[in-house]
Design an enzyme around this catalytic site. Sequence first.
Site, PDB file in Angstrom:
ATOM      1  N   LEU A   1      37.644  19.934  19.313  1.00 15.65           N
ATOM      2  CA  LEU A   1      38.408  18.724  19.034  1.00 15.65           C
ATOM      3  C   LEU A   1      39.320  18.987  17.836  1.00 15.65           C
ATOM      4  O   LEU A   1      38.907  19.618  16.859  1.00 15.65           O
ATOM      5  CB  LEU A   1      37.464  17.559  18.711  1.00 15.65           C
ATOM      6  CG  LEU A   1      38.217  16.226  18.618  1.00 15.65           C
ATOM      7  CD1 LEU A   1      38.592  15.717  20.001  1.00 15.65           C
ATOM      8  CD2 LEU A   1      37.410  15.177  17.889  1.00 15.65           C
TER       9      LEU A   1
ATOM     10  N   TYR B   1      37.959   7.811  23.106  1.00 17.93           N
ATOM     11  CA  TYR B   1      37.618   6.984  21.959  1.00 17.93           C
ATOM     12  C   TYR B   1      38.194   7.548  20.673  1.00 17.93           C
ATOM     13  O   TYR B   1      38.695   8.678  20.650  1.00 17.93           O
ATOM     14  CB  TYR B   1      36.104   6.809  21.848  1.00 17.93           C
ATOM     15  CG  TYR B   1      35.339   7.998  21.317  1.00 17.93           C
ATOM     16  CD1 TYR B   1      35.188   9.155  22.074  1.00 17.93           C
ATOM     17  CD2 TYR B   1      34.785   7.982  20.041  1.00 17.93           C
ATOM     18  CE1 TYR B   1      34.486  10.246  21.582  1.00 17.93           C
ATOM     19  CE2 TYR B   1      34.081   9.069  19.540  1.00 17.93           C
ATOM     20  CZ  TYR B   1      33.932  10.199  20.318  1.00 17.93           C
ATOM     21  OH  TYR B   1      33.244  11.271  19.821  1.00 17.93           O
TER      22      TYR B   1
ATOM     23  N   LYS C   1      39.363  13.647  23.427  1.00 17.22           N
ATOM     24  CA  LYS C   1      38.227  12.932  22.822  1.00 17.22           C
ATOM     25  C   LYS C   1      37.625  11.951  23.821  1.00 17.22           C
ATOM     26  O   LYS C   1      37.841  10.739  23.741  1.00 17.22           O
ATOM     27  CB  LYS C   1      38.673  12.237  21.527  1.00 17.22           C
ATOM     28  CG  LYS C   1      37.520  11.844  20.615  1.00 17.22           C
ATOM     29  CD  LYS C   1      38.029  11.525  19.230  1.00 17.22           C
ATOM     30  CE  LYS C   1      36.993  10.870  18.361  1.00 17.22           C
ATOM     31  NZ  LYS C   1      35.812  11.708  18.101  1.00 17.22           N
TER      32      LYS C   1
ATOM     33  N   GLU D   1      32.168  24.305  17.235  1.00 15.69           N
ATOM     34  CA  GLU D   1      32.203  23.200  16.270  1.00 15.69           C
ATOM     35  C   GLU D   1      30.822  22.568  16.195  1.00 15.69           C
ATOM     36  O   GLU D   1      29.903  22.983  16.899  1.00 15.69           O
ATOM     37  CB  GLU D   1      33.259  22.163  16.679  1.00 15.69           C
ATOM     38  CG  GLU D   1      33.050  21.589  18.067  1.00 15.69           C
ATOM     39  CD  GLU D   1      34.210  20.708  18.552  1.00 15.69           C
ATOM     40  OE1 GLU D   1      34.939  20.149  17.732  1.00 15.69           O
ATOM     41  OE2 GLU D   1      34.355  20.586  19.783  1.00 15.69           O
TER      42      GLU D   1
END
Length: 286
Positions: A206, A32, A150, A182
């Site tokens: 990411l 996505y 992702k 993260e």
Amino acid sequence: MRTVYLNGEYLPENEARVSIFDRGFLMADGVYEVTSVLGGKLIDFDGHAVRLQRSLDALDMANPISTEDLLAVHRELVQRNDIDEGMIYLQITRGAPEDRDFVFPDPDQTPPTIVLFTQSKPGLAANPVAQKGLKVISIEDIRWGRRDIKTVQLLYPSMGKMMAKKAGADDAWMTENGFVTEGTSNNAYIVKDGKIITRALSNDILHGITRAAVLRFAAEAQMEVEERNFTIEEAKTADEAFITSASTFVMPVVQIDGVPLGGGVPGRVAPRLREIYLEESLKKAI
Ligand code: PMP
């Protein structure tokens, strides 16, 4: 009612239907992107399109749409849904084969499923949370080893947000071998003596589109940036902290595991970066 996009068609949201055999539904076999809209324009569309292709390539998944057409769909949805500030959510899955099977279906027989929808968020840029800052907790990062892709496997990030909520915080930063990877849906930074510190890119995090832009703007503004690992203990002694993502831009973090940073109010660096990011991104919005 929203107009959404599904496999080449614009439909009212309640008429858009995806098969129960869709691999996105059965196996989280999908990727996505989320692109922000400000003033009816797309922020960093190109960056998101490039990362989408990278995610698809990493999973050997076919891309059902050209970047040019994808841009046209984004713009059409902004227009049809009258979005001034908000987001466009895009998802591509490996499609719906005739039965459930671990083996990937033949892409010639099973085309990918592509869905896009809008989320209207008036006040996204002027979000009052940016004045107050966020409280985060730390949790163990137990996600898989390809966090650079992702994918729609968002169960653990979702659980992380719930753990934060239960602890009276806003979000969670994940740690692995003692180092911060993260945030649940954002990249994490600390600031010490004016220097911006954030984990370097690898398969562990990411590759944030907002991260890339913010680090570029920071360098242009002569701010010092160091890409390296940092621990939660180091973060607690930082002068400031913040997160970045497409939908929050730059957001100050004022508390980590109950420890206030810089007196528990946003410092100078994060709000300045937010200002620069919004200003520069708007200039380039399409
Ligand atoms: N890390 C994770 C785990 C995320 O989910 C996101 C947002 N999708 C980010 C970082 C930030 O990426 P971007 O700036 O491209 O939104």
